[in-house]
Structure formats: C-alpha cells, structure tokens
Design a protein around this motif. Structure first.
Motif, PDB file in Angstrom:
ATOM      1  N   SER A 484       0.828  -1.233  -0.095  1.00  0.00           N
ATOM      2  CA  SER A 484      -0.002   0.065   0.121  1.00  0.00           C
ATOM      3  C   SER A 484       0.918   1.344   0.281  1.00  0.00           C
ATOM      4  O   SER A 484       1.891   1.172   0.874  1.00  0.00           O
ATOM      5  CB  SER A 484      -0.825  -0.191   1.130  1.00  0.00           C
ATOM      6  OG  SER A 484      -1.505   1.301   1.676  1.00  0.00           O
ATOM      7  N   MET A 485       0.539   2.266  -1.066  1.00  0.00           N
ATOM      8  CA  MET A 485       1.211   3.344  -0.870  1.00  0.00           C
ATOM      9  C   MET A 485       0.256   4.718  -1.111  1.00  0.00           C
ATOM     10  O   MET A 485      -0.703   4.474  -1.551  1.00  0.00           O
ATOM     11  CB  MET A 485       2.213   3.520  -2.131  1.00  0.00           C
ATOM     12  CG  MET A 485       3.466   2.640  -1.881  1.00  0.00           C
ATOM     13  SD  MET A 485       4.829   2.785  -3.080  1.00  0.00           S
ATOM     14  CE  MET A 485       5.625   1.345  -2.876  1.00  0.00           C
ATOM     15  N   ARG A 486       0.766   5.714  -0.583  1.00  0.00           N
ATOM     16  CA  ARG A 486      -0.086   6.946  -0.683  1.00  0.00           C
ATOM     17  C   ARG A 486       0.643   7.952  -1.701  1.00  0.00           C
ATOM     18  O   ARG A 486       1.385   7.986  -1.885  1.00  0.00           O
ATOM     19  CB  ARG A 486      -0.331   7.651   0.595  1.00  0.00           C
ATOM     20  CG  ARG A 486      -1.253   8.723   0.599  1.00  0.00           C
ATOM     21  CD  ARG A 486      -1.330   9.596   2.036  1.00  0.00           C
ATOM     22  NE  ARG A 486      -0.492  10.797   2.030  1.00  0.00           N
ATOM     23  CZ  ARG A 486       0.518  10.954   2.915  1.00  0.00           C
ATOM     24  NH1 ARG A 486       0.588   9.772   3.670  1.00  0.00           N
ATOM     25  NH2 ARG A 486       1.044  11.886   2.670  1.00  0.00           N
ATOM     26  N   PHE A 487      -0.507   8.247  -2.766  1.00  0.00           N
ATOM     27  CA  PHE A 487      -0.182   9.197  -3.677  1.00  0.00           C
ATOM     28  C   PHE A 487      -0.828  10.602  -3.605  1.00  0.00           C
ATOM     29  O   PHE A 487      -2.165  10.686  -3.811  1.00  0.00           O
ATOM     30  CB  PHE A 487      -0.439   8.554  -5.178  1.00  0.00           C
ATOM     31  CG  PHE A 487       0.245   7.160  -5.281  1.00  0.00           C
ATOM     32  CD1 PHE A 487       1.531   7.127  -5.799  1.00  0.00           C
ATOM     33  CD2 PHE A 487      -0.216   6.033  -4.807  1.00  0.00           C
ATOM     34  CE1 PHE A 487       2.233   6.002  -5.899  1.00  0.00           C
ATOM     35  CE2 PHE A 487       0.286   4.910  -4.961  1.00  0.00           C
ATOM     36  CZ  PHE A 487       1.297   4.814  -5.765  1.00  0.00           C
ATOM     37  N   ASP A 488      -0.196  11.589  -3.419  1.00  0.00           N
ATOM     38  CA  ASP A 488      -0.875  12.875  -3.255  1.00  0.00           C
ATOM     39  C   ASP A 488      -0.634  13.816  -4.474  1.00  0.00           C
ATOM     40  O   ASP A 488       0.557  13.321  -5.170  1.00  0.00           O
ATOM     41  CB  ASP A 488      -0.121  13.869  -2.006  1.00  0.00           C
ATOM     42  CG  ASP A 488      -0.306  12.759  -0.612  1.00  0.00           C
ATOM     43  OD1 ASP A 488      -1.412  12.242  -0.418  1.00  0.00           O
ATOM     44  OD2 ASP A 488       0.606  12.962   0.298  1.00  0.00           O
ATOM     45  N   ASP A 489      -1.394  14.536  -4.855  1.00  0.00           N
ATOM     46  CA  ASP A 489      -1.456  15.235  -6.283  1.00  0.00           C
ATOM     47  C   ASP A 489      -0.115  16.158  -5.654  1.00  0.00           C
ATOM     48  O   ASP A 489      -0.023  16.910  -4.782  1.00  0.00           O
ATOM     49  CB  ASP A 489      -2.637  16.140  -6.338  1.00  0.00           C
ATOM     50  CG  ASP A 489      -3.595  15.389  -7.176  1.00  0.00           C
ATOM     51  OD1 ASP A 489      -3.075  14.351  -7.940  1.00  0.00           O
ATOM     52  OD2 ASP A 489      -4.815  15.380  -6.804  1.00  0.00           O
ATOM     53  N   ARG A 490       0.836  16.263  -6.906  1.00  0.00           N
ATOM     54  CA  ARG A 490       1.746  17.532  -6.668  1.00  0.00           C
ATOM     55  C   ARG A 490       1.357  18.775  -7.113  1.00  0.00           C
ATOM     56  O   ARG A 490       0.773  18.726  -8.268  1.00  0.00           O
ATOM     57  CB  ARG A 490       3.061  16.895  -7.572  1.00  0.00           C
ATOM     58  CG  ARG A 490       4.424  17.442  -7.244  1.00  0.00           C
ATOM     59  CD  ARG A 490       5.590  17.079  -7.933  1.00  0.00           C
ATOM     60  NE  ARG A 490       5.784  15.639  -7.606  1.00  0.00           N
ATOM     61  CZ  ARG A 490       6.630  15.691  -6.211  1.00  0.00           C
ATOM     62  NH1 ARG A 490       7.084  16.820  -5.742  1.00  0.00           N
ATOM     63  NH2 ARG A 490       7.180  14.510  -5.897  1.00  0.00           N
ATOM     64  N   THR A 491       1.311  19.693  -6.195  1.00  0.00           N
ATOM     65  CA  THR A 491       0.725  20.977  -6.513  1.00  0.00           C
ATOM     66  C   THR A 491       2.003  22.018  -7.271  1.00  0.00           C
ATOM     67  O   THR A 491       3.132  21.756  -6.820  1.00  0.00           O
ATOM     68  CB  THR A 491      -0.072  21.521  -5.454  1.00  0.00           C
ATOM     69  OG1 THR A 491       1.149  21.285  -4.290  1.00  0.00           O
ATOM     70  CG2 THR A 491      -1.407  20.763  -5.270  1.00  0.00           C
TER      71      THR A 491
END
Ligand code: HEM
Length: 491
Positions: A484-491
C-alpha cells in the motif's frame, strides 16, 4: 502432510542404513589428488556448511521447519555471517551446492563460462514440458543448455535485444506511463492510498510486456475494461514462481510422485500457456507488425518453439517488472529528497541512478546460478568442473567492502565523481539481469521502462509509504503481501 511424513521416513531410513555420499570418497579426490610431499589441497569436502544428512543433504533444515523457503534470503545471510565468503549446502544425494559471497570468486565463476554457459534448469518445468510434446519442442530458452540453447537464443532474441527496437518503443512507454498514473488516480481512496498497488503494478507490467512482445495495447490499465486475461495470467505466473521455489528448494519428491507443489506447477504452466495463446490467437494487425512478434514468427525453428517463446517472454516480464517497479517506488517513497532531485534534474541521469541503486539494494533476482565447466579455485578451495555455484550478488552488493554506506539508498553514488568508483565496485556483483551470454534479453527494455515510469510518477504525485516493506522469497525476491502506498497530487 503426506509429503512431510515421507520426508521424515526417508530421513530415518537413510540414518538407519548409514549412507554416506559417494562424492566424498571418489569424485572430488580423483579430481585433485594430493601428492605425497605437497600440502593437502582443500577440496569441496573441506568447505564449511550446515550439518548434512546422508542422501537428504542439508535440505532437512527446511523440511523440519528450522528455516523457511519463503525466507531463504535470510538463511543465506545467516550462513554468510557464520561461514564467511564461501559455504556448502548439499542437495538430494549429497550433491554439493557451493555458495559464494565474494566479488573475486564471482568474477572467476562468471568469466570462466565457455561458449554455452550453463544455468541449472528448473527441473520440474523441464519435466512438465518434456511430458507435453504436443506443446513444447524443447524445455525452452530459459531451461535449455548447450547447442540447443544457443540455437534458440540466436534465433529468438536478436530483435528483442536490439537498441533500435527499444528506442522505437519509447513513445509507447510514455503512453503506458500516462495510463498508469490515471489508473492510480482512479484507484486511490479519499486519503490517497492505493491498497492493492501490487495488483495494479502487475497489470502495468503485463500491459508493457504485451505492448513490446505483441505490439499491441491491451487496455489492462483502463478502468472498466475487461481484465480477466490479465488477472488470470498475473495470478498463474505468481503461482508458477512459488511452485518453482517449492520444487527447486524442497526435497524433489515430485520426481517420484506428483506432490502438491508439482501439481501447482503443472496447473500454472497450463494456464499461462492457454491464456498467452489466447492473446496470441486474438492478435490484430498491430501484432502482425510488431518487430519482436515478427522476428519470432520468421525464425527458422519448430512451430511449437515460436509459441512457447512468446509465452515465455510474456511470463518472464510480468512478475520481474512488477517487483522491480514496486521496489523502486518504495525506495523513492522512503527517500522523499530523491523525489525533489528527480524534479530538479533536467538531464534525467538521476532517474537512472535511482533504478541502479534499487537494483543494488533490492534486486528481484538476488543470486545467479551457474554450473562451472572448468576447475576453479574459489575462496581457497579447489572446485571441480560440473559443480553448481550460487553467486549471492545481492548480499555482495550490500557489503561495506564494496560500497560505503552499503545499506543506504544513495543514487548519488552513480553520478559525477563517484560514478567511476561505484561502477568498478559493481563489476560481477551488480548483476540484476545476469551476466554474459545468458544475460536477460529483456534488460534493455526494462532499463528504459523503469526510469520513464518513475519520472511520470514523480511529476504527477508525491509518493509516500507508511511502513517498511517486508520481503518474501517466491523464487524471486518480492514484497510480502499487498503493498500500500499513498499518492498525493503534486501541486
Ligand atoms: C525487471 C525485469 C527483469 C529482470 C530483473 C530479469 C532478470 C533476469 C535474470 C537475472 C536472468 C538470468 C540471466 C543469467 O543467468 O545470466 C534472466 C533471464 C531471462 N529473461 Fe529476464 N528479467 C526481467 C525481464 C524480462 C523480460 C521483460 C523478458 C522478455 C521479454 C525476459 C526474458 C528472459 C529470458 C528469455 C531469460 C533466459 C535467457 C537465457 O537463458 O538465455 N526477462 N532474466
């Protein structure tokens, strides 16, 4: 349970009859006779190793549950710490398997190979394929030896390994990377987690390998597309690797009767063959134009070889690529400063350095096996031609003797002024794709795919991971359980 009972009975029987391995007395001493006034030559018999039982060798350590085959990488690490640069295991009938951890020894082994390097075959697969002549004309490129292997290798892999093929494939890799990022966006939950990242990565690996081999985009990454073939193939390839591990490292009772692991192997071989055949059967005009597919079709080999080669290419790419990409994402997630460096580096050299550093720290193929065809001196012992040698490349790559801060993920070691020193340390031990004439024909393809995907991922997301990744040996080194990994949008 039945398998287990047979192991115990066989063990008791051999102890009872006082069997001793034939090679102790005859073969090795014949190869290296000690002359009267000369100091005693150290032979295979003198190599240290765990206690070996008659006939069963050292496999009892696993049979009795002292060690687990799914953690065999930890067993080898323990043996290295205990015995040093070389130790001996014994397979059934006390056939010695020499394990080496030292760069100098690995160099000797890998360089000594002649025209036809021998990698010990996966015998259970060879047996299965020999019993199905309607499908297989040989045991396949991966398992054949000698002239037969050489003929298949030269007939089947020239286009697959050509720089032009891989270069022309670059735009497609970019498209696959875009689809993959979109698939992640769709699969992540509100917090940004993709719980079954391994499953999605398996689809990416299959999509990329099919695109290369069949010249066709299958749509495995598109939400809503039917993915039964992808899921079925990924599952069968996974089962196949586990069955290979169990038949290869367990007692080979499958030679006497069909054990559960041998049955699993047969089933998975059958499913892989049928699903891959279906992909080939439904080939469209794009497939017919695929250079790799065309090169196999045009090869002057038995028709059965052509199909089984395509099947083998597909199977060889799925699980290896999946694991390698998961390891790469994990390393950059654990080292967020690397993600910033990827964004800052316009030359893209840092991306490649991240892949190389991942191969060094967590290669999915953690050791290389060879049967030597000439007598060699390894670690102070005389080893006769015909011996099986396991080169523990992954453990060597984590040795401070060769790399400073060896356990640390530091892509910088592959760049600028450090580059030369690292490259020279890496020779003969950093071998994630093997070495010499039997090197993986998919190497160039993978070396292109991984940096492109990583680049796209880092440009799109901040990649995060919450917990350490545990490793499991499934014939290949793999992440344990679901990743499991978390992917946050790059702003
Ligand atoms: C990350 C992905 C991959 C890794 C880490 C990997 C690694 C390896 C390694 C270590 C070997 C043994 C080489 C030796 O003994 O010297 C090998 C052999 C092989 N690989 Fe790969 N591989 C990968 C992907 C692929 C792909 C994509 C294909 C095909 C499209 C492929 C096809 C093969 C074949 C046919 C062999 C047997 C070659 C022979 O014996 O001549 N592999 N691979």
């Amino acid at each position: 349970m039945f398998d287990y009972l047979i192991h115990i009975l066989a063990m008791l029987f051999t102890i009872f009859i006082g069997y001793r391995p034939p090679w102790i007395k005859k073969k090795l001493l014949q190869n290296f006779p000690a002359k009267k006034d000369e100091p005693k030559v150290k032979t295979v018999r003198d190599i240290p190793g765990p206690f070996s039982l008659p006939i069963l060798g050292t496999r009892w350590l696993f049979t009795l549950g002292l060690y687990q085959t799914n953690k065999i990488h930890l067993f080898y690490e323990e043996m290295r710490d205990k015995y040093g640069r070389i130790f001996k295991e014994e397979a059934l009938f006390n056939i010695p398997v020499i394990n080496i951890f030292d760069k100098e020894d690995m160099e000797k082994v890998l360089k000594s190979a002649g025209k036809y390097p021998i990698r010990p075959p996966t015998e259970a697969i060879a047996k299965y394929r020999r019993s199905h002549p309607e499908r297989y004309a040989s045991t396949g490129l991966t398992n054949e030896q000698g002239e037969r292997w050489h003929f298949l290798r030269t007939s089947l892999t020239n286009v697959l390994t050509s720089p032009k093929t891989i270069h022309d494939f670059l735009p497609e890799v970019g498209e696959i990377a875009d689809d993959w990022c979109n698939a992640i966006k769709q699969k992540r939950n509100k917090e940004g987690y993709v719980a079954n990242l391994d499953e999605l990565t398996g689809k990416l690996a299959l999509e990329a390998t099919c695109a290369l081999v069949l010249g066709r985009r299958m749509g495995f990454l598109i939400e809503g597309e039917k993915c039964e073939a992808a899921e079925g193939l990924a599952e069968a390839v996974h089962k196949n690797f586990i069955a290979c591990r169990d038949t290869y490292f367990g007692l080979p009772l499958w030679k006497l009767f069909p054990t559960s692991s041998y049955k699993n192997l047969c089933n998975s071989e059958k499913v892989i063959y049928e699903l891959a055949s279906e992909l080939i059967r439904t080939a469209d005009e794009n497939t017919m134009e695929s250079p790799v597919f065309q090169s196999v079709l045009k090869a002057h080999i038995d028709e059965r070889e052509k199909k089984s080669a395509i099947v083998d290419f597909l199977a060889a790419g799925i699980y290896t690529l999946k694991n390698s990409l998961l390891f790469l994402l994990y390393q950059v997630a654990m080292n967020p400063e690397c993600q910033q460096k990827i964004l800052d580096d316009s030359t893209k050299a840092y991306l490649k350095a991240c892949s190389t550093e991942t191969y060094r720290l967590s290669p999915t193929v953690n050791s290389l096996a060879r049967v030597i065809d000439t007598n060699l001196e390894l670690g102070g012992y005389q080893i006769p031609a015909g011996s099986v040698i396991l080169c523990h490349s992954a453990l060597a790559c984590q040795n401070e003797m060769y790399f400073k801060d060896a356990k640390k993920f530091r892509p910088e070691r592959w760049l600028d002024e450090e580059k030369q020193k690292s490259a020279s340390a890496a020779g003969y031990i950093l071998t994630p794709f093997g070495y010499g004439k039997r090197i993986c024909p998919g190497k160039r393809f993978i070396e292109q795919v991984l940096p492109v995907i990583l680049d796209k991922m880092v440009q799109t997301f901040v990649i995060n991971v919450d917990r350490p990744m545990e490793l499991e040996f499934e014939f290949l080194l793999s992440p344990k359980g679901h990743t499991s990994m978390r992917f946050d949008d790059r702003t």
